[in-house]
Scaffold this motif. Structure first.
Motif, PDB file in Angstrom:
ATOM      1  N   TYR A   1      -7.680   0.649  -5.391  1.00 10.61           N
ATOM      2  CA  TYR A   1      -6.962   1.943  -5.852  1.00 10.61           C
ATOM      3  C   TYR A   1      -7.319   2.324  -7.389  1.00 10.61           C
TER       4      TYR A   1
ATOM      5  N   THR B   1       0.672   4.276  -2.982  1.00  8.06           N
ATOM      6  CA  THR B   1       0.384   5.625  -2.432  1.00  8.06           C
ATOM      7  C   THR B   1       1.492   6.720  -2.981  1.00  8.06           C
TER       8      THR B   1
ATOM      9  N   GLU C   1       1.601   6.866  -6.676  1.00  8.84           N
ATOM     10  CA  GLU C   1       0.472   7.845  -7.181  1.00  8.84           C
ATOM     11  C   GLU C   1       0.964   9.222  -7.009  1.00  8.84           C
ATOM     12  N   ARG C   2       1.507   9.551  -5.702  1.00 15.83           N
ATOM     13  CA  ARG C   2       1.802  10.815  -5.470  1.00 15.83           C
ATOM     14  C   ARG C   2       3.194  11.225  -6.419  1.00 15.83           C
TER      15      ARG C   2
ATOM     16  N   ASP D   1       0.870  -1.280   0.023  1.00 16.19           N
ATOM     17  CA  ASP D   1       0.015   0.042  -0.024  1.00 16.19           C
ATOM     18  C   ASP D   1       0.938   1.133   0.080  1.00 16.19           C
TER      19      ASP D   1
END
Length: 247
Positions: A131, A95, A98-99, A91
């Motif tokens: 997601y 994340t 993504e950022r 996870d």
């Protein structure tokens, strides 16, 4: 690809031969290369950083994004496998990717990476589907929202959050019939679902003057919404609907 390998080898040799090179120096160089879009150099620096500290999610994310910018998808998967071997929570990888991808304006790179991981790691599909649903919702991609809401609802058919996203996807797609049915499904699960009551009340209210059934439905939904959270706006609509009904 050959140019990428040559650049990478040169940077690795340079970094290894520099006795003063430490982790902070590598980090600074990697950040500078990444910031200037020198993806091969950045990926090489991040690889060295991972050799020193193989448990840092942000480093994996930057390396994965740099590899993606080079269209080196096998390297992306290799880095992901390395992270899992190092027991980095998946996870935190997602994340951070993504950022990082969003920070360079490459949102589709993140989506493509998730889809690739979904295919390569079927045991993580449930997490990855979540997601992907979040991504498509952010993008207001109706087809993706509908598809992945349905996928998530297969395991949790009464989950209100997924149902709300499904209803929103239908609305964006212009399918009011399915959206209404979904909001009604939410109320079947939770009769106190304020957002669903409010949407249905506001949906039927403009149709009240031409359809007595729509008026009754609007009044019912909005009264129930008022019982939960009274607002002047809803009170005004209710006053108008009940006044018209008495004429």
């Amino acid at each position: 690809m050959l140019k990428h390998l040559i650049i990478t080898a040169a940077i690795l040799l340079s970094a290894l031969s520099a006795t003063a090179t430490d982790y902070q120096t590598l980090s600074l160089k990697a950040g500078r290369f990444f910031g200037y879009g020198e993806w091969a150099s950045a990926e090489a620096m991040y690889s060295l950083m991972l050799d020193a500290r193989p448990d840092v999610p942000d480093t994996y994310a930057h390396a994965i994004v740099a590899a993606g910018m080079l269209s080196d998808t096998p390297r992306q998967m290799q880095l992901t496998d390395m992270a899992l071997t190092a027991q980095v929570p998946i996870d935190s990888i997602f994340t951070n990717v993504e950022r990082t991808s969003f920070s360079v304006g490459q949102t589709s790179l993140y989506c493509d990476y998730l889809l690739r991981c979904r295919q390569a790691m079927p045991w993580l599909q449930r997490s990855i589907n979540g997601y992907l649903l979040k991504y498509y919702t952010y993008r207001r991609d109706a087809k993706g929202m509908i598809q992945y809401s349905r996928i998530m609802l297969d395991g949790l058919p009464d989950n209100e959050a997924f149902l709300y996203t499904l209803a929103q996807g239908y609305l964006i797609d212009g399918d009011e019939t399915q959206a209404i049915a979904t909001y009604m499904r939410i109320l079947d699960i939770n009769p106190q679902a304020y957002r669903a009551l409010l949407y249905l009340g506001n949906y039927y209210a403009p149709r009240a003057s031409a359809d007595p059934t729509a008026r009754n439905l609007a009044i019912d939904y909005l009264r129930r919404a008022m019982d939960i959270t009274p607002t002047p706006h809803v009170q005004e609509i209710l006053h108008r609907l009940t006044h018209e009904n008495q004429r």
